[in-house]
Every structure is written in C-alpha cells, then in structure tokens.
Design a protein around this motif. Structure first.
Motif, PDB file in Angstrom:
ATOM      1  N   GLN A   1      59.124  48.330  23.471  1.00  4.90           N
ATOM      2  CA  GLN A   1      59.773  49.237  22.724  1.00  4.90           C
ATOM      3  C   GLN A   1      61.012  49.003  22.121  1.00  4.90           C
ATOM      4  OE1 GLN A   1      58.615  52.296  25.607  1.00  4.90           O
ATOM      5  NE2 GLN A   1      57.959  53.558  23.975  1.00  4.90           N
ATOM      6  N   TYR A   2      61.589  48.020  22.525  1.00  8.15           N
ATOM      7  CA  TYR A   2      63.291  47.550  22.450  1.00  8.15           C
ATOM      8  C   TYR A   2      63.505  47.527  21.087  1.00  8.15           C
ATOM      9  CZ  TYR A   2      67.798  45.907  23.881  1.00  8.15           C
ATOM     10  OH  TYR A   2      69.141  45.669  24.010  1.00  8.15           O
ATOM     11  N   VAL A   3      62.910  46.694  20.369  1.00  8.09           N
ATOM     12  CA  VAL A   3      63.112  46.515  18.902  1.00  8.09           C
ATOM     13  C   VAL A   3      62.959  47.937  18.123  1.00  8.09           C
ATOM     14  CG1 VAL A   3      62.558  45.220  16.764  1.00  8.09           C
ATOM     15  CG2 VAL A   3      62.414  44.363  19.012  1.00  8.09           C
ATOM     16  N   LYS A   4      61.948  48.837  18.346  1.00  6.70           N
ATOM     17  CA  LYS A   4      61.791  49.683  17.498  1.00  6.70           C
ATOM     18  C   LYS A   4      62.938  51.117  18.203  1.00  6.70           C
ATOM     19  CE  LYS A   4      58.612  53.906  17.055  1.00  6.70           C
ATOM     20  NZ  LYS A   4      57.271  54.247  17.275  1.00  6.70           N
ATOM     21  N   GLU A   5      62.937  51.033  19.192  1.00  6.50           N
ATOM     22  CA  GLU A   5      63.858  52.374  19.839  1.00  6.50           C
ATOM     23  C   GLU A   5      65.445  51.913  19.813  1.00  6.50           C
ATOM     24  OE1 GLU A   5      62.942  55.332  20.698  1.00  6.50           O
ATOM     25  OE2 GLU A   5      60.911  55.068  20.603  1.00  6.50           O
ATOM     26  N   VAL A   6      65.810  50.632  19.639  1.00  2.00           N
ATOM     27  CA  VAL A   6      67.050  50.319  19.815  1.00  2.00           C
ATOM     28  C   VAL A   6      67.473  49.370  18.644  1.00  2.00           C
ATOM     29  CG1 VAL A   6      68.829  48.864  21.337  1.00  2.00           C
ATOM     30  CG2 VAL A   6      66.937  50.223  22.296  1.00  2.00           C
ATOM     31  N   THR A   7      66.948  48.306  18.358  1.00  2.01           N
ATOM     32  CA  THR A   7      67.455  47.437  17.492  1.00  2.01           C
ATOM     33  C   THR A   7      67.304  47.955  16.137  1.00  2.01           C
ATOM     34  OG1 THR A   7      66.916  45.589  18.777  1.00  2.01           O
ATOM     35  CG2 THR A   7      67.571  45.119  16.346  1.00  2.01           C
ATOM     36  N   ASN A   8      66.152  48.543  16.006  1.00  4.98           N
ATOM     37  CA  ASN A   8      65.596  49.362  14.665  1.00  4.98           C
ATOM     38  C   ASN A   8      65.886  50.742  14.709  1.00  4.98           C
ATOM     39  OD1 ASN A   8      65.362  46.695  13.693  1.00  4.98           O
ATOM     40  ND2 ASN A   8      63.015  46.803  13.839  1.00  4.98           N
TER      41      ASN A   8
ATOM     42  N   GLU B   1      67.384  54.632  14.021  1.00  2.00           N
ATOM     43  CA  GLU B   1      67.490  55.307  12.923  1.00  2.00           C
ATOM     44  C   GLU B   1      68.750  55.043  12.532  1.00  2.00           C
ATOM     45  OE1 GLU B   1      66.629  56.498  15.885  1.00  2.00           O
ATOM     46  OE2 GLU B   1      65.400  58.394  15.586  1.00  2.00           O
ATOM     47  N   LYS B   2      69.108  54.971  11.001  1.00  4.13           N
ATOM     48  CA  LYS B   2      70.326  54.600  10.303  1.00  4.13           C
ATOM     49  C   LYS B   2      71.524  55.370  11.089  1.00  4.13           C
ATOM     50  CE  LYS B   2      72.487  53.688   5.921  1.00  4.13           C
ATOM     51  NZ  LYS B   2      72.513  53.890   4.582  1.00  4.13           N
ATOM     52  N   ASP B   3      72.536  54.601  11.367  1.00  2.02           N
ATOM     53  CA  ASP B   3      73.849  55.145  11.836  1.00  2.02           C
ATOM     54  C   ASP B   3      73.854  56.188  13.147  1.00  2.02           C
ATOM     55  OD1 ASP B   3      75.103  54.202   9.438  1.00  2.02           O
ATOM     56  OD2 ASP B   3      74.717  56.213   8.333  1.00  2.02           O
ATOM     57  N   VAL B   4      72.652  55.868  13.678  1.00  2.00           N
ATOM     58  CA  VAL B   4      72.775  56.638  15.003  1.00  2.00           C
ATOM     59  C   VAL B   4      73.077  55.465  15.933  1.00  2.00           C
ATOM     60  CG1 VAL B   4      70.993  57.243  16.876  1.00  2.00           C
ATOM     61  CG2 VAL B   4      70.831  57.846  14.454  1.00  2.00           C
ATOM     62  N   TRP B   5      74.173  56.032  17.066  1.00  6.31           N
ATOM     63  CA  TRP B   5      74.588  55.220  17.872  1.00  6.31           C
ATOM     64  C   TRP B   5      73.324  55.188  19.158  1.00  6.31           C
ATOM     65  CZ3 TRP B   5      78.809  52.394  17.976  1.00  6.31           C
ATOM     66  CH2 TRP B   5      79.900  52.671  17.070  1.00  6.31           C
ATOM     67  N   VAL B   6      73.121  54.145  19.775  1.00  6.12           N
ATOM     68  CA  VAL B   6      72.212  53.712  20.680  1.00  6.12           C
ATOM     69  C   VAL B   6      73.046  53.422  21.842  1.00  6.12           C
ATOM     70  CG1 VAL B   6      70.184  52.918  21.467  1.00  6.12           C
ATOM     71  CG2 VAL B   6      70.328  53.669  19.039  1.00  6.12           C
ATOM     72  N   ILE B   7      72.596  53.914  23.179  1.00  6.49           N
ATOM     73  CA  ILE B   7      73.094  53.235  24.500  1.00  6.49           C
ATOM     74  C   ILE B   7      72.015  53.023  25.226  1.00  6.49           C
ATOM     75  CG2 ILE B   7      74.435  53.833  26.530  1.00  6.49           C
ATOM     76  CD1 ILE B   7      76.113  55.610  24.930  1.00  6.49           C
ATOM     77  N   ILE B   8      71.760  51.657  25.681  1.00  6.17           N
ATOM     78  CA  ILE B   8      70.734  51.207  26.518  1.00  6.17           C
ATOM     79  C   ILE B   8      71.214  50.618  27.701  1.00  6.17           C
ATOM     80  CG2 ILE B   8      70.761  49.006  25.235  1.00  6.17           C
ATOM     81  CD1 ILE B   8      67.555  49.294  26.025  1.00  6.17           C
ATOM     82  N   HIS B   9      70.456  51.124  28.864  1.00  8.40           N
ATOM     83  CA  HIS B   9      70.943  50.598  30.241  1.00  8.40           C
ATOM     84  C   HIS B   9      69.748  49.935  30.778  1.00  8.40           C
ATOM     85  CE1 HIS B   9      71.545  51.654  34.841  1.00  8.40           C
ATOM     86  NE2 HIS B   9      71.791  50.402  34.505  1.00  8.40           N
ATOM     87  N   LEU B  10      70.133  48.271  31.039  1.00  5.90           N
ATOM     88  CA  LEU B  10      68.950  47.722  31.643  1.00  5.90           C
ATOM     89  C   LEU B  10      69.599  47.670  33.142  1.00  5.90           C
ATOM     90  CD1 LEU B  10      69.250  44.605  29.181  1.00  5.90           C
ATOM     91  CD2 LEU B  10      67.749  46.631  29.056  1.00  5.90           C
ATOM     92  N   TYR B  11      68.473  48.053  33.916  1.00  3.17           N
ATOM     93  CA  TYR B  11      68.595  48.284  35.300  1.00  3.17           C
ATOM     94  C   TYR B  11      67.630  47.741  36.280  1.00  3.17           C
ATOM     95  CZ  TYR B  11      64.912  52.096  35.455  1.00  3.17           C
ATOM     96  OH  TYR B  11      64.034  52.623  35.290  1.00  3.17           O
TER      97      TYR B  11
ATOM     98  N   THR C   1      73.802  61.224  20.052  1.00  3.93           N
ATOM     99  CA  THR C   1      73.494  59.930  20.603  1.00  3.93           C
ATOM    100  C   THR C   1      72.203  59.552  21.271  1.00  3.93           C
ATOM    101  OG1 THR C   1      76.058  59.652  20.716  1.00  3.93           O
ATOM    102  CG2 THR C   1      74.738  57.990  22.050  1.00  3.93           C
ATOM    103  N   LYS C   2      71.652  58.427  21.033  1.00  6.74           N
ATOM    104  CA  LYS C   2      70.593  58.191  21.605  1.00  6.74           C
ATOM    105  C   LYS C   2      70.648  57.261  23.136  1.00  6.74           C
ATOM    106  CE  LYS C   2      66.186  56.133  20.347  1.00  6.74           C
ATOM    107  NZ  LYS C   2      65.191  55.426  19.166  1.00  6.74           N
ATOM    108  N   PHE C   3      70.331  57.892  24.217  1.00 10.64           N
ATOM    109  CA  PHE C   3      70.490  57.288  25.383  1.00 10.64           C
ATOM    110  C   PHE C   3      68.987  56.964  25.688  1.00 10.64           C
ATOM    111  CE2 PHE C   3      74.165  59.738  25.041  1.00 10.64           C
ATOM    112  CZ  PHE C   3      75.025  59.097  25.841  1.00 10.64           C
ATOM    113  N   VAL C   4      68.938  55.494  26.126  1.00 11.33           N
ATOM    114  CA  VAL C   4      67.548  54.983  26.654  1.00 11.33           C
ATOM    115  C   VAL C   4      67.907  54.115  27.924  1.00 11.33           C
ATOM    116  CG1 VAL C   4      66.376  55.147  24.738  1.00 11.33           C
ATOM    117  CG2 VAL C   4      67.758  53.054  25.110  1.00 11.33           C
TER     118      VAL C   4
ATOM    119  N   LYS D   1      74.733  50.054  17.026  1.00 16.02           N
ATOM    120  CA  LYS D   1      74.734  50.704  15.876  1.00 16.02           C
ATOM    121  C   LYS D   1      74.105  50.135  14.500  1.00 16.02           C
ATOM    122  CE  LYS D   1      77.463  53.974  12.984  1.00 16.02           C
ATOM    123  NZ  LYS D   1      78.661  54.585  12.647  1.00 16.02           N
ATOM    124  N   ASN D   2      72.990  50.494  14.038  1.00  9.05           N
ATOM    125  CA  ASN D   2      72.257  49.701  12.826  1.00  9.05           C
ATOM    126  C   ASN D   2      72.091  48.286  13.191  1.00  9.05           C
ATOM    127  OD1 ASN D   2      72.546  51.987  11.239  1.00  9.05           O
ATOM    128  ND2 ASN D   2      74.868  51.476  10.830  1.00  9.05           N
ATOM    129  N   GLY D   3      71.570  48.195  14.247  1.00  6.96           N
ATOM    130  CA  GLY D   3      70.928  47.044  14.718  1.00  6.96           C
ATOM    131  C   GLY D   3      72.161  46.076  15.336  1.00  6.96           C
TER     132      GLY D   3
END
Length: 230
Positions: free
Chosen positions: A85-92, A94-104, A128-131, A154-156
């Motif tokens: 889901q990484y590409v869909k949820e993070v890289t791609n 929503e436009k102008d949405v900040w995404v924070i992803i934690h690899l753990y 802000t999107k937190f995943v 942000k924006n890929g």
C-alpha cells in the motif's frame, strides 16, 4: 343607568412568548430537521410533496455540512499499512496532503515509543496523514541501526527524514520534541513557540551519527549484504 357589561380587555401577547410559540410550531411542522441523514432516508414515505421538497433541501444542506466536517477531520489516527500500500497511501497520496510514515520493528523499544507519540499527534493534527508500516514489508534486510525511520512526504516528494535513534530524538524523546521536529519539516502547524529540546552542538550530533549509523568499516561480512540506511 345601565352601562351593561364591558367586554374583557384583550391582553397584548408578549413578543418573546410569540416567538417561542412560533418556533415550537415550526419544530412540529418540520420534524425532519431533527433527523440524521439515515433517518431522513427511512422517513421519506411519511411526508407529502411539499415536505419532501423541503426535506430534500435540508438533506442536501446536512450532507454538505457532513462533507465539510469529514474534510476537516480528514485523517485523525495513526493507520497501519503494508508495503503493497506504500505507493498508494504515501507516494501517491492526495494532492497537497502531508504524509508522515514510520517504518518500524516492534522488537525495537524506540519504535514503540515513536508509535505512541505519533498516535497522539495524529489525533491532534487530523489534516496530516499519519501511517506506519513494519519495515520488512517495505524494505528487505533493513538494518536495526536505521530504525526508527520516519519519512515526511508531500506530493510524492520526500520533504524530510529522520533515520535512526539519534535523528529521531533519542530514547528519551518527548511528545513535544517530536511535534517540533515534524513542524520544522513542514508536516504540521504547531502552536509550540520554541524547541522544547535543549540544543545540542551540531558537531557532536554529526560525530555520533557518523560512528553509529554510517561507519561500516567494522561491520562483519554478514552485514555487507544488508541494505544501507537511506
């Protein structure tokens, strides 16, 4: 003289009382205004044409209000995703949405601490999107010394990254310190006025980072095939 019986003097109604009565009447005439969207749908057969037109107008108003509320809330939680889901949820995202992803990895205490803090911040900053994602589902042979890893998108594009315990703030990381870090990266709009963490000399941070993360000169042969930190 027979004056007869005078008719009782008509009392003038208080304006406040009249307003209350009118509002009560309107409330009785428009019961749909107290209904949820689901209740409005179920009650359609109970209204005449005039009520249906008024109810539809009201339903559209409620629907727009609901959409506006959802847009404001947007996210509001730290969600678990998989590598697929990484590409869909993070890289791609929503436009102008900040995404924070934690690899753990759950075996690393600092990762667990970071997840706790990120869960709180996700509720505080719902725009802000937190995943989070188990690192092995995203990157094979990722070394423990690189964890926790936090990317800010942000924006890929990667707008910020924190790799390893030192860059993420240390094992005693406080919630406010993490909030400040993410605000500096641009991902959230904090109300903190200054960095809550005491300043550390840049040279010292650089030295620790170089010896603990990037210096592979003493690594064993078994580590040579493992993925380097980004």
């Amino acid at each position: 003289l027979d004056f007869g019986i005078l008719p009782p003097k008509e009392e003038k109604k208080d304006e406040t009382e009249e307003m209350v009565l009118r509002l009560q009447k309107e409330a009785t005439a428009k019961p749909y205004e107290k209904m949820t969207l689901a209740q409005l749908k179920e009650a359609e057969d109970d209204f005449d044409d005039e009520d249906m037109r008024a109810m539809e107008t009201y339903r559209q108003k409620r629907l727009q209000e609901w959409k506006a509320l959802q847009k404001t809330k947007k996210f509001g939680e730290l969600r678990e995703i998989s590598g697929d889901q990484y590409v869909k949820e993070v890289t791609n995202a929503e436009k102008d949405v900040w995404v924070i992803i934690h690899l753990y990895r759950s075996s690393i205490q600092m990762c667990l601490l970071l997840n706790q803090h990120l869960s709180v911040l996700a509720r505080k900053f719902p725009e802000t999107k937190f995943v989070k994602a188990v690192v092995n589902s995203c990157i094979q042979h990722y070394h423990d010394r690189c964890l926790p890893t936090v990317f800010v998108y942000k924006n890929g594009q990667i707008e910020g990254k924190f790799i390893g315990i030192i860059e993420c703030g240390g094992i005693n990381l406080k919630l406010e310190e993490l909030e400040w870090k993410l605000a500096e990266a641009g991902a959230i709009q904090t109300d903190l006025e200054e960095n809550p963490k005491k300043q550390i000399v840049d040279m010292m941070v650089s030295s620790i980072r170089n010896t603990s993360i990037y210096d592979d000169s003493n690594s064993s042969n078994s580590d040579s095939d493992e993925t380097k930190c980004p």
